[in-house]
Design an enzyme around this catalytic site. Sequence first.
Site, PDB file in Angstrom:
ATOM      1  N   ASP A  63     -29.784 -84.449 146.581  1.00  0.00           N
ATOM      2  CA  ASP A  63     -30.371 -85.616 145.665  1.00  0.00           C
ATOM      3  C   ASP A  63     -30.109 -87.020 146.000  1.00  0.00           C
ATOM      4  O   ASP A  63     -31.159 -87.792 146.115  1.00  0.00           O
ATOM      5  CB  ASP A  63     -29.843 -85.106 144.130  1.00  0.00           C
ATOM      6  CG  ASP A  63     -29.927 -83.842 144.032  1.00  0.00           C
ATOM      7  OD1 ASP A  63     -30.212 -82.999 144.797  1.00  0.00           O
ATOM      8  OD2 ASP A  63     -29.810 -83.449 142.767  1.00  0.00           O
ATOM      9  N   TYR A  73     -25.277 -76.393 135.088  1.00  0.00           N
ATOM     10  CA  TYR A  73     -26.652 -75.777 135.853  1.00  0.00           C
ATOM     11  C   TYR A  73     -26.713 -74.439 135.383  1.00  0.00           C
ATOM     12  O   TYR A  73     -26.740 -73.434 135.932  1.00  0.00           O
ATOM     13  CB  TYR A  73     -26.772 -75.774 137.512  1.00  0.00           C
ATOM     14  CG  TYR A  73     -26.170 -76.673 138.265  1.00  0.00           C
ATOM     15  CD1 TYR A  73     -26.991 -78.188 138.078  1.00  0.00           C
ATOM     16  CD2 TYR A  73     -25.264 -76.880 139.095  1.00  0.00           C
ATOM     17  CE1 TYR A  73     -26.604 -79.442 138.623  1.00  0.00           C
ATOM     18  CE2 TYR A  73     -24.788 -78.011 139.608  1.00  0.00           C
ATOM     19  CZ  TYR A  73     -25.605 -79.163 139.605  1.00  0.00           C
ATOM     20  OH  TYR A  73     -25.031 -80.180 140.470  1.00  0.00           O
ATOM     21  N   GLU A  84     -18.112 -77.333 143.588  1.00  0.00           N
ATOM     22  CA  GLU A  84     -19.413 -77.699 143.920  1.00  0.00           C
ATOM     23  C   GLU A  84     -19.295 -78.694 145.427  1.00  0.00           C
ATOM     24  O   GLU A  84     -19.986 -78.302 146.198  1.00  0.00           O
ATOM     25  CB  GLU A  84     -20.105 -78.627 143.081  1.00  0.00           C
ATOM     26  CG  GLU A  84     -21.633 -78.737 143.237  1.00  0.00           C
ATOM     27  CD  GLU A  84     -22.296 -79.634 142.077  1.00  0.00           C
ATOM     28  OE1 GLU A  84     -21.465 -80.320 141.011  1.00  0.00           O
ATOM     29  OE2 GLU A  84     -23.448 -79.615 142.120  1.00  0.00           O
ATOM     30  N   TYR A 106     -30.066 -78.668 129.741  1.00  0.00           N
ATOM     31  CA  TYR A 106     -30.084 -79.241 131.054  1.00  0.00           C
ATOM     32  C   TYR A 106     -31.314 -80.134 130.839  1.00  0.00           C
ATOM     33  O   TYR A 106     -32.139 -80.223 130.306  1.00  0.00           O
ATOM     34  CB  TYR A 106     -30.405 -78.177 132.003  1.00  0.00           C
ATOM     35  CG  TYR A 106     -30.663 -78.558 133.438  1.00  0.00           C
ATOM     36  CD1 TYR A 106     -29.539 -79.088 134.431  1.00  0.00           C
ATOM     37  CD2 TYR A 106     -31.961 -78.885 134.065  1.00  0.00           C
ATOM     38  CE1 TYR A 106     -29.783 -79.633 135.445  1.00  0.00           C
ATOM     39  CE2 TYR A 106     -32.046 -79.434 135.126  1.00  0.00           C
ATOM     40  CZ  TYR A 106     -31.151 -80.007 135.954  1.00  0.00           C
ATOM     41  OH  TYR A 106     -31.317 -80.403 137.450  1.00  0.00           O
ATOM     42  N   GLN A 140     -37.505 -76.198 146.749  1.00  0.00           N
ATOM     43  CA  GLN A 140     -36.573 -76.582 147.455  1.00  0.00           C
ATOM     44  C   GLN A 140     -36.567 -75.729 148.699  1.00  0.00           C
ATOM     45  O   GLN A 140     -37.418 -75.069 148.986  1.00  0.00           O
ATOM     46  CB  GLN A 140     -35.156 -75.811 146.659  1.00  0.00           C
ATOM     47  CG  GLN A 140     -34.768 -76.839 145.575  1.00  0.00           C
ATOM     48  CD  GLN A 140     -33.282 -76.398 144.993  1.00  0.00           C
ATOM     49  OE1 GLN A 140     -32.997 -75.313 144.821  1.00  0.00           O
ATOM     50  NE2 GLN A 140     -32.615 -77.202 144.803  1.00  0.00           N
ATOM     51  N   TRP A 163     -23.912 -86.426 147.274  1.00  0.00           N
ATOM     52  CA  TRP A 163     -24.160 -86.064 148.651  1.00  0.00           C
ATOM     53  C   TRP A 163     -24.127 -87.186 149.462  1.00  0.00           C
ATOM     54  O   TRP A 163     -24.670 -87.274 150.473  1.00  0.00           O
ATOM     55  CB  TRP A 163     -25.632 -85.793 148.503  1.00  0.00           C
ATOM     56  CG  TRP A 163     -26.052 -84.198 148.066  1.00  0.00           C
ATOM     57  CD1 TRP A 163     -26.380 -84.102 146.662  1.00  0.00           C
ATOM     58  CD2 TRP A 163     -25.775 -83.305 148.503  1.00  0.00           C
ATOM     59  NE1 TRP A 163     -26.371 -82.913 146.603  1.00  0.00           N
ATOM     60  CE2 TRP A 163     -26.234 -82.307 147.851  1.00  0.00           C
ATOM     61  CE3 TRP A 163     -25.391 -82.515 149.767  1.00  0.00           C
ATOM     62  CZ2 TRP A 163     -26.049 -80.634 148.149  1.00  0.00           C
ATOM     63  CZ3 TRP A 163     -25.378 -81.489 150.247  1.00  0.00           C
ATOM     64  CH2 TRP A 163     -25.824 -80.403 149.229  1.00  0.00           C
TER      65      TRP A 163
END
Length: 439
Positions: A172, A32, A407, A84, A110, A364
């Site tokens: 996501d 990112y 992460e 990206y 966001q 997630w």
Amino acid sequence: MSTADDVLKKQAIEVLDRNRMGNYTCPSKKLYPHQWSWDSAFIAMGLATFNQSRAQQELWSLFKGQWNDGRIPHIIFHYPDREYFPGAEFWQSSCSEEAPAHLFTSGIIQPPVHATSVLSIYKYARDTSLARTFLSVLFPRLKAWHHYLHSKRDPNDEGLVYICHPWESGRDNSPLWDFPLENIAGNTDEIPSYERVDNTVINPSERPEDTDYDRYIYLANIFKNCRYEDYFMLAQSPFVVHDVLFNSLWCQANRDLAEIARIIGEDPEPFQGWAGQTAQAVNGKLWDPGHGIYIDYDLVNRQHLDVHVASGFTPLFAGIPDEPKKEAMLDYLNSTCFCRLGDDCYALPSYDKCGPGYAPRKYWRGPVWININWLIYKGLVRNGLNKYARWVRRSILQLPGKFGFHEYFEPELGKGLGASNFSWTAALVLDTLYDEELK
Ligand code: 9WN
């Protein structure tokens, strides 16, 4: 602070230094390389514990990408050439007259953690007069952002703001979105051709599926064709959700913006009022009494999303639940579905371990994320649920301490997953350690 904590602090600062890109900090250099909205808000909180001016600069740099209509886009491409997908060329923010003229950005948003972050910089500031000036300079910007959310994302003045893309939720491929995405983008002709970069950098088994990306791109393409005009986006989007996390952060951000207004002698209304209205609406519409957790609402299919994810506990962060709700939530948290006190696990997985499709290594859909943990930790402390709060705090510090600043993490064994040297993991470790120093 113990020696172990000192070492962790030093390592966390090193991660933030490594990801520094001039005036902002990217989430991860390889995966990112741009500036993300809610990442920067978390990052600034961590920076505030050791470098006030860099924390201020981080947010200032983010607000440079703010649109004329007040929206803070989810990505700012200060250096558009960095690899990206989807990058500046895909989003084409210049198709909207509201977008900044000299900077490329995305067109969606966001979760709104920004006022909370700005207030925390003020609270941690060593130079309070500088911090006060910072509040005054950012106040009109924050005000515009909140007015955008209130007017465009809550057009019926319900107290709940909607999201129209899984990326807007910050989670996501959460199992939350399985049902609302199910019937979307059946026709591949409507998906522009594209090539992913993320799964060439990270093990694809830890990232969303190609079918997920098809839907992300399909939706984003609709919004680009609407030139990011919210009225048309809402009318055309097949994905519109009232999300628990987004609205909990919205509620707390309004409480914090009201507090900022009081500090600098501005009017705390309407923010105070909006916060109360949201708290009421979250309790009224999103509480699931059968399970002791808050759940999302799908506005397209007009039904609740009966999916239990860790972010369903984040209303604690904004002081939303009453006593009986708190007790019910604690019972659910402190069970084998999440991570029971004293058991051999890390609190908290992002999704109920007993839920269908629980995947402990897939993004997630199971792994532990430090930002969600941090919100729940703060929420538990705020509500006096200290024993379980310490249990979550232990994971926030142990996971990066043992496995590195990843992460996300595997909830049973703790293995680090996704990007390494991830900025908000480092930033929120710093905030968690600093919290203790302040006591
Ligand atoms: C899409 C930057 C962002 C986070 C999100 C996280 C992930 C992006 C991606 O990374 O999303 O916005 O490319 O996968 O889900 O929460 O802000 O860290």
